[in-house]
Design an enzyme around this catalytic site. Structure first.
Site, PDB file in Angstrom:
ATOM      1  N   ASP A  52       0.832  -1.197   0.000  1.00 24.86           N
ATOM      2  CA  ASP A  52       0.000   0.000   0.000  1.00 24.86           C
ATOM      3  C   ASP A  52       0.873   1.256   0.000  1.00 24.86           C
ATOM      4  O   ASP A  52       2.102   1.179   0.027  1.00 24.86           O
ATOM      5  CB  ASP A  52      -0.977   0.003   1.180  1.00 24.86           C
ATOM      6  CG  ASP A  52      -0.264  -0.064   2.523  1.00 24.86           C
ATOM      7  OD1 ASP A  52       0.976  -0.177   2.553  1.00 24.86           O
ATOM      8  OD2 ASP A  52      -0.952   0.004   3.562  1.00 24.86           O
ATOM      9  N   GLU A  96       1.736   4.974   1.814  1.00 26.72           N
ATOM     10  CA  GLU A  96       1.639   5.736   3.055  1.00 26.72           C
ATOM     11  C   GLU A  96       2.340   7.078   2.850  1.00 26.72           C
ATOM     12  O   GLU A  96       3.492   7.118   2.399  1.00 26.72           O
ATOM     13  CB  GLU A  96       2.290   4.968   4.208  1.00 26.72           C
ATOM     14  CG  GLU A  96       1.612   3.638   4.504  1.00 26.72           C
ATOM     15  CD  GLU A  96       2.436   2.744   5.405  1.00 26.72           C
ATOM     16  OE1 GLU A  96       1.957   2.375   6.485  1.00 26.72           O
ATOM     17  OE2 GLU A  96       3.573   2.410   5.012  1.00 26.72           O
ATOM     18  N   GLU A 112       1.776  -7.573  32.991  1.00 30.70           N
ATOM     19  CA  GLU A 112       0.376  -7.968  32.783  1.00 30.70           C
ATOM     20  C   GLU A 112       0.280  -9.286  32.029  1.00 30.70           C
ATOM     21  O   GLU A 112      -0.547 -10.142  32.359  1.00 30.70           O
ATOM     22  CB  GLU A 112      -0.357  -6.863  32.035  1.00 30.70           C
ATOM     23  CG  GLU A 112      -1.843  -7.100  31.863  1.00 30.70           C
ATOM     24  CD  GLU A 112      -2.558  -5.899  31.275  1.00 30.70           C
ATOM     25  OE1 GLU A 112      -3.586  -6.126  30.613  1.00 30.70           O
ATOM     26  OE2 GLU A 112      -2.098  -4.768  31.473  1.00 30.70           O
ATOM     27  N   LYS A 134      -1.500 -12.947  33.106  1.00 25.97           N
ATOM     28  CA  LYS A 134      -2.472 -13.666  32.274  1.00 25.97           C
ATOM     29  C   LYS A 134      -1.974 -15.074  31.973  1.00 25.97           C
ATOM     30  O   LYS A 134      -2.759 -16.039  31.971  1.00 25.97           O
ATOM     31  CB  LYS A 134      -2.711 -12.901  30.973  1.00 25.97           C
ATOM     32  CG  LYS A 134      -3.448 -11.587  31.166  1.00 25.97           C
ATOM     33  CD  LYS A 134      -3.647 -10.859  29.841  1.00 25.97           C
ATOM     34  CE  LYS A 134      -4.438  -9.572  30.051  1.00 25.97           C
ATOM     35  NZ  LYS A 134      -4.653  -8.837  28.788  1.00 25.97           N
TER      36      LYS A 134
END
Length: 256
Positions: free
Chosen positions: A52, A54, A149, A153
């Site tokens: 693509d 940008e 974190e 988990k």
């Protein structure tokens, strides 16, 4: 055979489209435009047949800060144009966040389509301005905000399930581990697809990082016990690595 979505387009055609987009931006924004540039794989010359486009469209500073994007598909190709006032872009370039190794490459090099007042060299200077302490703060944010974190988990899942969540966690361990390695070395990754292999070539990697990355890159994530062990070992290596480099994971009970 008819193909939906991105079509095989040559680099020459893609650059022509970039120039057409720039011409349209000039029609819409006129004298407000300070600079226009292409970033990403097109600016590096590594774009593939389905890549693509940008671009930056930088507007002169005014009383109102501007920061939004046009993102669209024209059928055979996709483009994104970030329209920003100069002050917004300079501030963003000079800021170090946890994903800095992946997001800040465009500030260091662009394919310039329009820059009569030399804005892009100023943008590079802003991107080079962060201090060592700025990188330390970003590393601390990733260690506590993401990695701590994730290991919580991981341990919950290892006890209670679902084990189907473990492959995703392993990918997150690898990705954010790579961000830490990139921040520590103040090294930019060339593109999202190369984050993990390029991180493996950088020095000062935490123990256990390589094993998790190799598992992710090979797709060997089907055995729960193996994933849990590898990620937990990486976390232990990360705690040791943080101590060696004086990066803080734990603070006093209440920091405020």
């Amino acid at each position: 055979m008819h193909m939906n979505g991105p079509m095989n387009i040559s680099r020459t055609e893609r650059l022509q489209t970039c120039n057409e987009i720039a011409s349209r931006l000039h029609e819409v924004y006129g004298e407000k435009i300070l600079a226009i540039g292409v970033y990403g794989s097109v600016s590096r010359g590594t774009d593939g047949p389905f890549s693509d486009i940008e671009m930056f469209c930088v507007l002169s500073e005014s009383n109102e800060s501007i920061d939004f994007s046009y993102e669209w598909s024209a059928g055979p190709w996709k483009a994104e144009v970030n329209v920003c006032s100069a002050d917004v872009l300079l501030k963003t370039a000079s800021t170090v966040e946890g994903d800095w190794p992946l997001t800040h490459g465009p500030f260091f090099s662009q394919l310039c389509l329009y820059d009569p007042k030399g804005f892009f060299p100023r943008l590079k200077e802003a991107a080079e301005s962060p201090t060592k302490e700025d990188f330390r703060r970003a590393i601390h944010e990733v260690l506590v905000g993401e990695m701590y974190e994730f290991v919580g988990k991981l341990r919950n899942v290892s006890l209670n399930g679902p084990h189907t969540y473990l492959p995703y966690l392993a990918v997150e361990f690898a990705q954010y581990g790579a961000m830490l390695v990139g921040l520590h070395n103040q090294k930019l990754f060339s593109t999202g697809s190369m984050v993990l292999p390029e991180a493996l070539k950088l020095p000062s990697r935490p123990e256990g990082f390589d094993n998790v990355v190799q598992m992710v890159m090979s797709g060997e994530l089907a055995k729960p016990s193996k994933v849990v062990s590898a990620c937990d070992n990486f976390w232990n290596g990360l705690v040791k690595w943080a101590a060696e480099h004086n990066y803080s994971i734990n603070s006093k009970r209440f920091p405020f």
